[in-house]
Write an enzyme that holds these catalytic residues in place. Structure first.
Site, PDB file in Angstrom:
ATOM      1  N   TYR A   5       6.259 -12.818   9.566  1.00 15.08           N
ATOM      2  CA  TYR A   5       4.987 -12.274   9.111  1.00 15.08           C
ATOM      3  C   TYR A   5       4.565 -12.909   7.784  1.00 15.08           C
ATOM      4  O   TYR A   5       3.436 -13.393   7.646  1.00 15.08           O
ATOM      5  CB  TYR A   5       5.099 -10.761   8.953  1.00 15.08           C
ATOM      6  CG  TYR A   5       3.899 -10.095   8.321  1.00 15.08           C
ATOM      7  CD1 TYR A   5       2.784  -9.758   9.077  1.00 15.08           C
ATOM      8  CD2 TYR A   5       3.893  -9.779   6.963  1.00 15.08           C
ATOM      9  CE1 TYR A   5       1.677  -9.138   8.499  1.00 15.08           C
ATOM     10  CE2 TYR A   5       2.805  -9.155   6.372  1.00 15.08           C
ATOM     11  CZ  TYR A   5       1.705  -8.839   7.143  1.00 15.08           C
ATOM     12  OH  TYR A   5       0.616  -8.222   6.557  1.00 15.08           O
ATOM     13  N   SER A  57      -1.902 -11.571   2.443  1.00 16.57           N
ATOM     14  CA  SER A  57      -1.011 -10.480   2.051  1.00 16.57           C
ATOM     15  C   SER A  57      -0.265 -10.861   0.785  1.00 16.57           C
ATOM     16  O   SER A  57      -0.044 -12.054   0.511  1.00 16.57           O
ATOM     17  CB  SER A  57       0.006 -10.194   3.163  1.00 16.57           C
ATOM     18  OG  SER A  57       1.050  -9.357   2.708  1.00 16.57           O
TER      19      SER A  57
END
Length: 302
Positions: free
Chosen positions: A207, A194
């Protein structure tokens, strides 16, 4: 999180490259990882003009989180390129069945595997069923993830921290361990990282930490498997319109999602999946340990 207030509608899941939606609807879902079937604006799965050219002919792929979002788009692109595809999902059965239909519409075999990737025993069973049903395994796509925003690090419970790491990074270890005996020279692993691994995210501390770990895992595993000629790479998407977004954020944030990147809009899964095709095919035969960044123009180092 606000309650689910959408009226789901039928939306085309293909579009021309120059007609991607400019804005996301201000809507939420009440539970993760979200359901694509409940989104009022369906993500674009594949471009109308995407032509397969047998880049993955004869291959078998296993994709986690393959029921919706980026995973669904990767599954459909792989099928259009000639691969048979097994998809792992948690409990989104309606979405998974729809993805299976899309795979089969491309003339390929599909396999649905429901379970928790945070469970190493399930990961072993998923690989065994893929090999037993589809005849082998050539491409492992570690894509499943979850995220839970918190205002402060003190709000992250031990249970949330462990759960996020178990789903997002532990599962990659479990699946690679299970898949490795079946992978041969020329096969590959593609991980979903990401943009948050590079620029961070103040409200997604756990995350973004897992995504940083995925980058390090990708680079390290690529070196570990180089002698076996098994390539390992990653894709680090930016803001992409998937069920995870309305199931994570409030309606106000969802309505503005992606507008802060240079291209001024959220990306679509159809704009990310071709990067996975490239990394899974022989077109990237001299590439390992690398990360591709479909992120709408954010400039990051790495």
């Amino acid at each position: 999180m606000s309650q689910d207030h959408r009226t789901p509608t039928e939306q085309p899941e293909t579009a021309p490259a120059d007609q991607m939606p400019e804005q996301t609807p201000a809507e939420t879902q009440s539970e993760q990882p979200g359901h694509e079937s409940q989104m009022s604006l369906a993500p674009i799965v594949i471009r109308e003009d995407y032509r397969g050219s047998n880049k993955l002919a004869g291959k078998v792929a296993l994709i986690t989180g393959g029921d919706s979002g980026i995973g669904r788009a990767v599954a459909v692109h792989f099928a259009r390129e000639g691969a048979d595809v097994a998809i792992v999902y948690l409990d989104e059965s309606e979405d998974a069945r729809a993805t299976l239909q899309m795979i089969e519409a491309e003339g390929r075999r599909g396999l649905l595997l429901a379970g928790d990737v945070g469970d190493p025993a399930f990961c072993r069973r998923a690989v065994e069923r893929t090999v037993g049903t589809l005849g082998g395994l050539n491409v492992l796509v570690n894509n499943a993830a979850e995220q839970h925003p918190q205002k402060s690090i003190t709000d992250i419970s031990p249970e949330q921290l462990e759960r996020t790491f178990r789903t997002n990074i532990f599962a990659m270890f479990y699946l690679v361990q299970a898949a490795l005996p079946h992978l041969e020279e020329g096969d590959c692993i593609v991980n979903t990282a990401s943009v948050t691994a590079y620029r961070g995210s103040p409200e997604l501390l756990d995350y973004s930490s897992t995504k940083g770990a995925i980058v390090a895992f990708t680079r390290s595993l690529s070196g570990n498997l180089a002698e076996k000629k098994i390539r390992v790479n990653a894709v680090a998407p930016g803001p992409i319109w998937t069920p995870l977004i309305p199931s994570t954020f409030d309606a106000e944030k969802v309505g503005k999602f992606g507008q802060d990147v240079p291209l001024g809009r959220a990306g679509q899964p159809a704009e990310v999946a071709p990067a996975f095709v490239f990394l899974a095919s022989d077109d990237s035969s001299y590439i390992t340990g690398q990360v591709i960044h479909p992120n709408g123009g954010e400039l990051i180092n790495g």
